[in-house]
Design a protein around this motif. Structure first.
Motif, PDB file in Angstrom:
ATOM      1  N   THR A   1      34.692  51.659  73.146  1.00 25.59           N
ATOM      2  CA  THR A   1      33.656  52.784  72.575  1.00 25.59           C
ATOM      3  C   THR A   1      34.417  54.104  72.205  1.00 25.59           C
ATOM      4  O   THR A   1      33.721  54.854  71.199  1.00 25.59           O
ATOM      5  CB  THR A   1      32.601  53.305  73.708  1.00 25.59           C
ATOM      6  OG1 THR A   1      33.705  53.805  74.838  1.00 25.59           O
ATOM      7  CG2 THR A   1      31.889  52.279  74.474  1.00 25.59           C
TER       8      THR A   1
ATOM      9  N   HIS B   1      37.369  58.525  64.540  1.00 25.52           N
ATOM     10  CA  HIS B   1      36.202  59.148  64.516  1.00 25.52           C
ATOM     11  C   HIS B   1      35.746  59.456  62.769  1.00 25.52           C
ATOM     12  O   HIS B   1      36.516  59.718  62.223  1.00 25.52           O
ATOM     13  CB  HIS B   1      35.994  60.455  65.372  1.00 25.52           C
ATOM     14  CG  HIS B   1      34.710  61.422  65.214  1.00 25.52           C
ATOM     15  ND1 HIS B   1      33.850  60.855  66.017  1.00 25.52           N
ATOM     16  CD2 HIS B   1      34.346  62.267  64.850  1.00 25.52           C
ATOM     17  CE1 HIS B   1      32.689  61.732  66.033  1.00 25.52           C
ATOM     18  NE2 HIS B   1      32.913  62.706  65.168  1.00 25.52           N
TER      19      HIS B   1
ATOM     20  N   THR C   1      36.780  62.753  75.364  1.00 24.12           N
ATOM     21  CA  THR C   1      37.057  61.340  75.284  1.00 24.12           C
ATOM     22  C   THR C   1      38.548  60.718  75.800  1.00 24.12           C
ATOM     23  O   THR C   1      38.427  59.995  76.667  1.00 24.12           O
ATOM     24  CB  THR C   1      36.715  60.723  73.989  1.00 24.12           C
ATOM     25  OG1 THR C   1      35.219  61.388  73.451  1.00 24.12           O
ATOM     26  CG2 THR C   1      36.562  59.275  73.954  1.00 24.12           C
TER      27      THR C   1
ATOM     28  N   GLY D   1      34.541  68.474  66.672  1.00 30.00           N
ATOM     29  CA  GLY D   1      35.216  67.239  66.733  1.00 30.00           C
ATOM     30  C   GLY D   1      36.475  67.015  67.606  1.00 30.00           C
ATOM     31  O   GLY D   1      36.645  66.168  68.514  1.00 30.00           O
TER      32      GLY D   1
ATOM     33  N   GLU E   1      25.042  61.741  61.149  1.00 23.10           N
ATOM     34  CA  GLU E   1      24.704  63.087  62.037  1.00 23.10           C
ATOM     35  C   GLU E   1      25.497  62.969  63.401  1.00 23.10           C
ATOM     36  O   GLU E   1      25.452  64.034  64.141  1.00 23.10           O
ATOM     37  CB  GLU E   1      23.119  62.763  62.529  1.00 23.10           C
ATOM     38  CG  GLU E   1      22.944  61.446  63.265  1.00 23.10           C
ATOM     39  CD  GLU E   1      22.853  60.325  62.296  1.00 23.10           C
ATOM     40  OE1 GLU E   1      22.271  59.269  63.011  1.00 23.10           O
ATOM     41  OE2 GLU E   1      23.240  60.298  61.245  1.00 23.10           O
ATOM     42  N   ARG E   2      26.457  62.138  63.580  1.00 23.66           N
ATOM     43  CA  ARG E   2      27.054  62.029  64.812  1.00 23.66           C
ATOM     44  C   ARG E   2      28.622  62.219  64.445  1.00 23.66           C
ATOM     45  O   ARG E   2      29.393  61.817  65.360  1.00 23.66           O
ATOM     46  CB  ARG E   2      26.843  61.129  65.889  1.00 23.66           C
ATOM     47  CG  ARG E   2      25.143  61.198  66.562  1.00 23.66           C
ATOM     48  CD  ARG E   2      25.313  60.456  67.798  1.00 23.66           C
ATOM     49  NE  ARG E   2      25.575  58.948  67.506  1.00 23.66           N
ATOM     50  CZ  ARG E   2      24.589  58.009  67.336  1.00 23.66           C
ATOM     51  NH1 ARG E   2      23.471  58.548  67.113  1.00 23.66           N
ATOM     52  NH2 ARG E   2      25.098  56.796  67.109  1.00 23.66           N
ATOM     53  N   SER E   3      28.976  62.625  63.247  1.00 22.66           N
ATOM     54  CA  SER E   3      30.276  62.697  62.755  1.00 22.66           C
ATOM     55  C   SER E   3      30.690  64.036  62.567  1.00 22.66           C
ATOM     56  O   SER E   3      30.070  64.787  61.929  1.00 22.66           O
ATOM     57  CB  SER E   3      30.375  61.845  61.373  1.00 22.66           C
ATOM     58  OG  SER E   3      30.162  60.479  61.521  1.00 22.66           O
ATOM     59  N   TYR E   4      31.748  64.455  63.306  1.00 20.86           N
ATOM     60  CA  TYR E   4      32.185  65.858  63.505  1.00 20.86           C
ATOM     61  C   TYR E   4      33.296  66.337  63.121  1.00 20.86           C
ATOM     62  O   TYR E   4      34.417  65.643  62.930  1.00 20.86           O
ATOM     63  CB  TYR E   4      31.935  66.435  64.964  1.00 20.86           C
ATOM     64  CG  TYR E   4      30.980  66.072  65.841  1.00 20.86           C
ATOM     65  CD1 TYR E   4      29.663  66.781  65.405  1.00 20.86           C
ATOM     66  CD2 TYR E   4      30.636  64.942  66.536  1.00 20.86           C
ATOM     67  CE1 TYR E   4      28.347  66.473  66.035  1.00 20.86           C
ATOM     68  CE2 TYR E   4      29.657  64.773  67.184  1.00 20.86           C
ATOM     69  CZ  TYR E   4      28.291  65.401  66.909  1.00 20.86           C
ATOM     70  OH  TYR E   4      27.046  65.142  67.534  1.00 20.86           O
TER      71      TYR E   4
ATOM     72  N   LEU F   1      35.250  66.859  71.411  1.00 25.33           N
ATOM     73  CA  LEU F   1      34.944  65.618  71.757  1.00 25.33           C
ATOM     74  C   LEU F   1      36.142  64.623  71.978  1.00 25.33           C
ATOM     75  O   LEU F   1      36.109  63.850  72.748  1.00 25.33           O
ATOM     76  CB  LEU F   1      34.022  65.121  70.623  1.00 25.33           C
ATOM     77  CG  LEU F   1      33.597  63.559  70.800  1.00 25.33           C
ATOM     78  CD1 LEU F   1      32.612  63.689  72.160  1.00 25.33           C
ATOM     79  CD2 LEU F   1      32.444  63.183  69.603  1.00 25.33           C
TER      80      LEU F   1
ATOM     81  N   ASP G   1      30.986  55.527  62.614  1.00 25.23           N
ATOM     82  CA  ASP G   1      30.014  56.669  63.285  1.00 25.23           C
ATOM     83  C   ASP G   1      28.936  57.240  62.115  1.00 25.23           C
ATOM     84  O   ASP G   1      29.256  57.349  61.062  1.00 25.23           O
ATOM     85  CB  ASP G   1      30.540  57.917  63.750  1.00 25.23           C
ATOM     86  CG  ASP G   1      31.922  57.587  64.775  1.00 25.23           C
ATOM     87  OD1 ASP G   1      31.223  57.129  65.985  1.00 25.23           O
ATOM     88  OD2 ASP G   1      33.002  57.956  64.748  1.00 25.23           O
ATOM     89  N   PRO G   2      27.559  57.303  62.648  1.00 18.24           N
ATOM     90  CA  PRO G   2      26.835  57.700  61.651  1.00 18.24           C
ATOM     91  C   PRO G   2      26.963  59.438  61.307  1.00 18.24           C
ATOM     92  O   PRO G   2      27.255  60.074  61.902  1.00 18.24           O
ATOM     93  CB  PRO G   2      25.357  57.681  62.462  1.00 18.24           C
ATOM     94  CG  PRO G   2      25.891  57.600  63.869  1.00 18.24           C
ATOM     95  CD  PRO G   2      27.141  56.802  63.855  1.00 18.24           C
TER      96      PRO G   2
END
Length: 290
Positions: free
Chosen positions: A237, A190, A215, A208, A199-202, A211, A196-197
């Motif tokens: 994915t 991740h 997942t 995180g 804004e969607r990287s935690y 998530l 990952d962009p």
């Protein structure tokens, strides 16, 4: 920027060697002791599977140590390690991308199973994936003063939703009849370094890990149903490296139920020369016979 897979492979091998040297005997024994917080030997004795991570040794070595103890305490005379094989060449990467898009894996020369004692391709010899496993196995068998069970390492590639069609799968079916089975997975990569962009990287501690758990649990549920192609696509994915190993051990053992026993993380921003957050989840997963 295009990933230099040769350089990445070299950097990872160097990193893992430095990490093992930094452990020393004391650090190695400490990881082995920490691994005793679980006892999953009965899971293996009953035909289940343990899946351990292969990220930074300081972050997940205790989880790998648990798998070592479980094998040695299970009473098995033979251990089958169904391992990840990383795509460290452009040819391997292209093959798995095209197979995930629906192409026949038989059209690619890496389709099949590699491992010690087998002829054919030998990509496994330069993979870091089992370095920590081998290090801790050697240390623990030496500490116990035993030879330990026979260990057979196998590295499937391009299972493609049909693990029963993999060239060489017949050998694994025979081995599995009287062997304990463990496998390895870094089931969630991740962050920015993994594409990952921002804004969607935690950060692991800012959503995180939640998530990651969600997942990985989704993947466990898909694989538990024997949905091999669905699992293959989930791994794409989820950025899981276990698409082939997972399909193979589920095929060998049949219906099972999996659960996460321990979840942590290993930072990878320096390795990938990327801004944080860039990290991989470290999950210890137990699969019990259904």
């Amino acid at each position: 920027m295009e990933l230099d897979r040769d350089q990445l492979q070299s950097d990872i091998l160097d990193l893992y060697q430095r990490e093992q040297q930094a452990l020393g005997e004391g650090g190695t024994l400490d990881l082995l002791e920490r691994g005793r917080q679980w006892d999953l030997s009965g899971t293996l004795s009953a035909g289940g599977v343990i899946v351990f991570p292969h990220a930074g040794v300081a972050d997940c070595g205790h989880q790998v140590a648990e798998a070592v103890h479980a094998c040695l305490d299970s009473g098995a005379d033979k251990v089958l390690v169904v391992s990840v094989l990383h795509a460290f060449t452009e040819e391997m990467q292209e093959a798995r991308v095209r197979v995930a898009e629906g192409e026949d894996p038989a059209g690619f020369r890496h389709w099949g199973i590699q491992g010690p004692g087998l002829s054919g391709l030998q990509n496994w010899q330069h993979d870091h994936v089992l370095m920590t496993w081998r290090h801790l196995w050697a240390a623990e068998t030496e500490r116990r003063g035993i030879k330990g069970p026979e260990v057979i390492e196998r590295f499937p590639y391009l299972a493609a939703g049909k693990p029963w069609e993999l060239p060489g799968i017949e050998e694994l079916v025979e081995i599995a009849k009287d062997a304990a089975i463990v496998s390895t997975a870094d089931a969630f990569h991740h962050g920015i370094g993994y594409g990952d962009p921002p804004e969607r990287s935690y950060d692991p501690h800012q959503g995180g890990l939640e998530l990651a758990r969600k997942t990985i649990d989704e993947g466990i549920e898909i694989l538990s149903k024997g949905d091999y192609w669905g699992y293959n696509q989930h791994c794409v994915t989820a950025k899981s490296d276990a698409r082939d190993a997972g399909q193979v051990f589920r095929y060998l053992r049949g219906p099972m139920k999996g659960r996460i026993l321990d979840l942590g993380y290993s930072l990878a921003d320096e390795l990938y020369k990327s801004p944080p957050p860039t990290w991989v989840a470290c999950a210890l997963v137990e699969w019990q016979m259904a």
